[in-house]
Design a protein around this motif. Sequence first.
Motif, PDB file in Angstrom:
ATOM      1  N   VAL A 119      -0.080  28.160 -17.064  1.00 12.08           N
ATOM      2  CA  VAL A 119       0.625  26.914 -17.600  1.00 12.08           C
ATOM      3  C   VAL A 119       1.266  26.206 -16.581  1.00 12.08           C
ATOM      4  O   VAL A 119       2.058  26.742 -15.772  1.00 12.08           O
ATOM      5  N   ARG A 120       1.215  25.026 -16.788  1.00  7.63           N
ATOM      6  CA  ARG A 120       2.040  24.165 -15.868  1.00  7.63           C
ATOM      7  C   ARG A 120       3.042  23.151 -16.608  1.00  7.63           C
ATOM      8  O   ARG A 120       3.016  22.777 -17.617  1.00  7.63           O
ATOM      9  N   ILE A 140       4.880   8.915 -22.207  1.00  5.64           N
ATOM     10  CA  ILE A 140       3.738   8.541 -23.185  1.00  5.64           C
ATOM     11  C   ILE A 140       4.234   7.313 -24.109  1.00  5.64           C
ATOM     12  O   ILE A 140       5.101   7.687 -24.785  1.00  5.64           O
ATOM     13  N   ASN A 141       3.386   6.505 -24.268  1.00  6.81           N
ATOM     14  CA  ASN A 141       3.787   5.034 -24.910  1.00  6.81           C
ATOM     15  C   ASN A 141       5.297   4.531 -24.766  1.00  6.81           C
ATOM     16  O   ASN A 141       5.950   4.422 -25.300  1.00  6.81           O
ATOM     17  N   GLY A 142       5.640   4.793 -23.304  1.00  4.64           N
ATOM     18  CA  GLY A 142       6.778   4.114 -22.656  1.00  4.64           C
ATOM     19  C   GLY A 142       7.961   5.173 -22.790  1.00  4.64           C
ATOM     20  O   GLY A 142       8.983   4.941 -22.412  1.00  4.64           O
ATOM     21  N   GLU A 143       7.915   6.382 -23.241  1.00  8.85           N
ATOM     22  CA  GLU A 143       8.844   7.514 -23.432  1.00  8.85           C
ATOM     23  C   GLU A 143       8.706   8.427 -22.591  1.00  8.85           C
ATOM     24  O   GLU A 143       7.718   9.251 -22.507  1.00  8.85           O
ATOM     25  N   ALA A 144       9.629   8.822 -21.773  1.00  5.67           N
ATOM     26  CA  ALA A 144       9.634   9.802 -20.802  1.00  5.67           C
ATOM     27  C   ALA A 144       9.882  11.203 -21.319  1.00  5.67           C
ATOM     28  O   ALA A 144      10.650  11.355 -22.301  1.00  5.67           O
ATOM     29  N   GLY A 145       9.145  12.264 -20.974  1.00  9.00           N
ATOM     30  CA  GLY A 145       9.268  13.517 -21.462  1.00  9.00           C
ATOM     31  C   GLY A 145       8.455  14.621 -20.387  1.00  9.00           C
ATOM     32  O   GLY A 145       8.076  14.197 -19.606  1.00  9.00           O
ATOM     33  N   SER A 146       8.832  15.959 -20.868  1.00  2.67           N
ATOM     34  CA  SER A 146       8.223  16.744 -20.167  1.00  2.67           C
ATOM     35  C   SER A 146       7.388  17.876 -21.269  1.00  2.67           C
ATOM     36  O   SER A 146       7.670  18.005 -22.256  1.00  2.67           O
ATOM     37  N   ALA A 147       6.502  18.717 -20.643  1.00  4.00           N
ATOM     38  CA  ALA A 147       5.870  19.523 -21.284  1.00  4.00           C
ATOM     39  C   ALA A 147       5.266  20.747 -20.629  1.00  4.00           C
ATOM     40  O   ALA A 147       5.344  20.439 -19.497  1.00  4.00           O
ATOM     41  N   ARG A 148       5.168  21.599 -21.247  1.00  4.83           N
ATOM     42  CA  ARG A 148       4.319  23.219 -20.632  1.00  4.83           C
ATOM     43  C   ARG A 148       2.906  22.892 -21.095  1.00  4.83           C
ATOM     44  O   ARG A 148       2.701  22.986 -22.348  1.00  4.83           O
ATOM     45  N   VAL A 149       1.810  23.021 -20.178  1.00  7.24           N
ATOM     46  CA  VAL A 149       0.621  22.744 -20.757  1.00  7.24           C
ATOM     47  C   VAL A 149      -0.418  23.809 -19.857  1.00  7.24           C
ATOM     48  O   VAL A 149      -0.441  23.958 -18.883  1.00  7.24           O
ATOM     49  N   PRO A 150      -1.255  24.409 -20.856  1.00 11.07           N
ATOM     50  CA  PRO A 150      -2.336  25.147 -20.280  1.00 11.07           C
ATOM     51  C   PRO A 150      -3.020  24.417 -18.988  1.00 11.07           C
ATOM     52  O   PRO A 150      -3.579  23.423 -19.345  1.00 11.07           O
TER      53      PRO A 150
END
Length: 159
Positions: A4-5, A11-21
């Motif tokens: 997982v990374r 995304i559509n102008g909004e900054a964010g973070s996520a953990r994705v396989p």
Amino acid sequence: MSGVREISLKINGEAGSARVPERKNLVDFLREDVGLTGSHVGCEHGVCGACTLEVNGEMVRGCLMLAMQADGASVTTVEGLADSGRSAALREAFATRNALQCGYCTPGMLASALEYVEGGGAADRSAIREHLSGNYCRCTGYQAIVDAVCDLIEGREGA
Ligand code: FES
Ligand code: FES
């Protein structure tokens, strides 16, 4: 074995973070993890164009890109194209020309058509067909889609 990374992106102008396989593709990530289900998934092999969306200003196949490859990128989905007003005139032209039936191809078709229009494409039916040749539609026979793109460009030229 894949892991997982942690990724950070807009995304559509909004900054964010996520953990994705590591093996999850971008369109599945957007649909399943972010809840942006506007982009559709057809072939999952880069052939049908249903998953077309914008990454760093370029239209790409969301099924051919891993979510982790979007780390640091700015992603715009069909929802973002609508919310910003960028696709408003094109969506209106599609509606006027009845350029959709089941609508399955429509998000990707709009994204590719917008790329053509914003790129300064001419109201040239064969050039439009060529540009949209990577987006499959099983309902319309393409005529109405090409009509919609032509109408929009001709309307702008005549304005
Ligand atoms: S689902 Fe991506 S090109 Fe078909
Ligand atoms: S409107 Fe049904 S696939 Fe295009």
